[in-house]
Design a protein around this motif. Structure first.
Motif: not given
Ligand SMILES: Cc1cc2nc3c(=O)[nH]c(=O)nc-3n(C[C@H](O)[C@H](O)[C@H](O)COP(=O)(O)OP(=O)(O)OC[C@H]3O[C@@H](n4cnc5c(N)ncnc54)[C@H](O)[C@@H]3O)c2cc1C
Length: 488
Positions: A13, A32, A39-40, A56-57, A244, A278, A424, A460, A467-468
């Motif tokens: 995101a 970051e 991230g995740r 992975s999907w 941050v 967080h 977090n 998310q 989800g991605v």
């Molecule tokens: C094990 C697992 C399997 C999954 N499998 C699938 C799948 O197969 N297919 C699919 O579509 N989705 C899947 N998902 C869901 C998908 O990965 C997530 O919905 C998506 O990656 C979330 O992205 P995001 O940007 O919202 O959050 P995040 O990826 O969590 O990004 C948030 C970022 O903020 C950073 N951050 C936190 N606090 C701070 C701070 N204070 N200062 C600076 N940086 C900070 C974190 O380090 C992180 O990099 C899976 C998730 C997991 C965990």
């Protein structure tokens, strides 16, 4: 002079939002906390093996195409995609069912299990396709600012689909419990049980059987690599190892900057891509929109216990994606949502990307990723992790008819405590907040702070959800809101 925006967090995101804002002329810096972006969806590389740490999907390829098309690019400019055939295998106690890479093959599999089910499946996929069109091509690209966004001529005709649930619908049509499990599986990605997921979300069946399961060569992290490259091309400044610790607000309740590694940086706009709970904790209490009790009451998507295992031989009787549905789903779901506890006999998921993608393991070896969904907030100890590794390895060996434990070169694990520490994450959730009826669209946490001017959120936990693909959309929505409000 262009407006400066700080983005906290480089998940899908945050990265997506960074690209959109930079394209629109904002001066974007992304902070970051970890040492790599993603991230995740980060990557683990060890002894020649490559693992995706999280997702992975690769589903809904059209959303990835739409994302890159917004920058006059296509996924193929950055990574190579393969459609998996079979898409995946579902392992039951007495047999394994493989899901083909086209609807005709899947219908034939269904018909073999239950007479008459092929035509019913066609009906389900047709309806799911209609909902996909309404939801994905239209509704999910709305920012969740008002309930009226959901009122369209198409959705008014679909009111029943918001009242019913996926579990009831599937059971009305199919009686074979294995087919029921297969049809209920896709909505698990949305973070709640099929019984707590509105019927409308059956568009996930279209994503599964209609659009198929894809694999970017090298793994999902290749998409992050692509987005990082695109962000760099657009002029985004990315700072890693940059946690941050505070979001600053001036006396007129307008965001004024952030503190990173003890240093103050001034910004007139801040976008939080870290977990919402967080992010709000980085504000003084009077500037937070949601109290602890709000988060306590929400249905969070599961956390997970994950193992990344290097095997020193090729394994047999496995596919790229494997769902081990050989124990009681209802019981496991109860232990996640109703009565949170370590599950007695959990379902689990295993992937071996090296089955179809030789770049992810050394020759003659296999990379194994094993995931057990868990209630968020559970106690997490090395002993519990070891117990559960043994539990699932025994079942894995029995169901695939081979010894694998003696072939393990290394194993790494990731669980509740790691989710908290690495991201977090609230209670160590893996996939954010579930898409239940009361946690859909405008009922999810706001993209725009109602208390602090020029403070925005994405990811998310916001719209559209876990989800991605939804995270890519969330980044776009947040960027559009920032643009709209900065013009006012
Ligand atoms: C094990 C697992 C399997 C999954 N499998 C699938 C799948 O197969 N297919 C699919 O579509 N989705 C899947 N998902 C869901 C998908 O990965 C997530 O919905 C998506 O990656 C979330 O992205 P995001 O940007 O919202 O959050 P995040 O990826 O969590 O990004 C948030 C970022 O903020 C950073 N951050 C936190 N606090 C701070 C701070 N204070 N200062 C600076 N940086 C900070 C974190 O380090 C992180 O990099 C899976 C998730 C997991 C965990």
């Amino acid at each position: 002079m262009s407006e400066k925006v700080a983005i906290i967090g480089s998940g899908f995101a945050g990265l997506a939002a960074a690209c959109y804002l930079a394209k629109d002329g904002f001066e974007v810096t992304l902070y970051e906390k970890n040492d790599t972006v993603g991230g995740r969806a980060r990557r683990l590389v060890k002894d020649g093996f490559t693992f995706d740490i999280g997702p992975s999907w690769y589903w809904m390829p059209d959303i990835f195409e739409r994302f890159f098309a917004d920058f006059n690019k296509k996924p193929a400019d950055y990574y190579h995609l393969d459609k998996l055939s079979p898409a995946y295998a579902v392992v039951f106690e007495d047999e394994t069912i493989t899901i083909g890479d086209n609807l005709a093959a899947i219908k034939a599999t269904f018909e073999q299990k239950e007479k008459g089910s092929a035509s019913k499946l066609q009906e389900v996929v047709d309806k799911a396709g209609e909902n996909y069109d309404i939801a994905i091509r239209n509704l999910v690209y709305r920012p969740g600012e008002s309930p009226l966004e959901l009122v369209t001529t198409q959705t008014v005709q679909k009111l029943g689909a918001f009242i019913g649930n996926v579990s009831k619908d599937v059971r009305k049509k199919f009686s074979d419990p294995k087919l029921v499990s297969i049809l209920e599986f896709p909505v698990l990605f949305l973070g709640a049980t099929p019984g707590n997921t509105p019927s409308f979300y059956n568009f996930m069946n279209y994503a599964d059987f209609g659009l198929g399961t894809w694999h970017p060569k090298g793994g999902m992290y290749e998409v992050i690599v692509a987005m990082e490259k695109l962000a760099n091309e657009l002029g985004v400044v990315i700072k890693t190892n940059a946690p941050v610790s505070k979001i600053l607000v001036d006396t007129s309740d307008r965001v004024s900057g952030i503190i990173v590694n003890g240093e103050k940086h001034l910004y007139s706009t801040v976008l939080c891509g870290a977990d919402y709970h967080h992010s709000e904790s980085l504000l003084e209490p009077q500037h937070r929109q949601y109290k602890e009790s709000y988060w306590e009451k929400k249905t969070f998507a599961p956390s997970s216990l994950i193992f990344y295992v290097g095997f020193d031989k090729k394994l047999k009787n496995i596919e790229h994606h494997n769902l081990f549905f050989d124990t009681d789903f209802e019981k496991h779901a109860h232990e996640i949502y109703e009565d949170p506890q370590w599950p007695e006999e959990p379902l689990f998921y295993a992937n071996f990307t090296s089955v179809t993608d030789p770049t992810t393991a050394p020759e003659g070896k296999e990379n194994g990723f094993f995931l057990i969904p868990l209630a968020p907030g559970l106690e997490d100890t090395p002993e519990l992790r070891a117990t559960y590794f043994d539990k699932i390895m025994k079942r894995f060996e029995a169901r695939t008819d081979q010894n694998v434990k003696d072939s393990i070169i290394f194993k790494e694990s990731f669980c509740v405590n790691d989710f908290k520490e690495a991201y977090n994450s609230y209670k160590g959730n893996a996939y954010g907040m579930a898409n239940t009826l009361l946690q859909t669209a405008f009922l999810r946490p706001n993209l725009r702070s109602r208390k602090v001017k020029s403070l925005f959120f994405t990811g998310q936990l916001t719209v559209p959800g876990p989800g991605v693909p939804p995270s890519l959309i969330s980044g776009k929505l947040a960027a559009e809101l920032i643009k709209k409000h900065s013009a006012q």
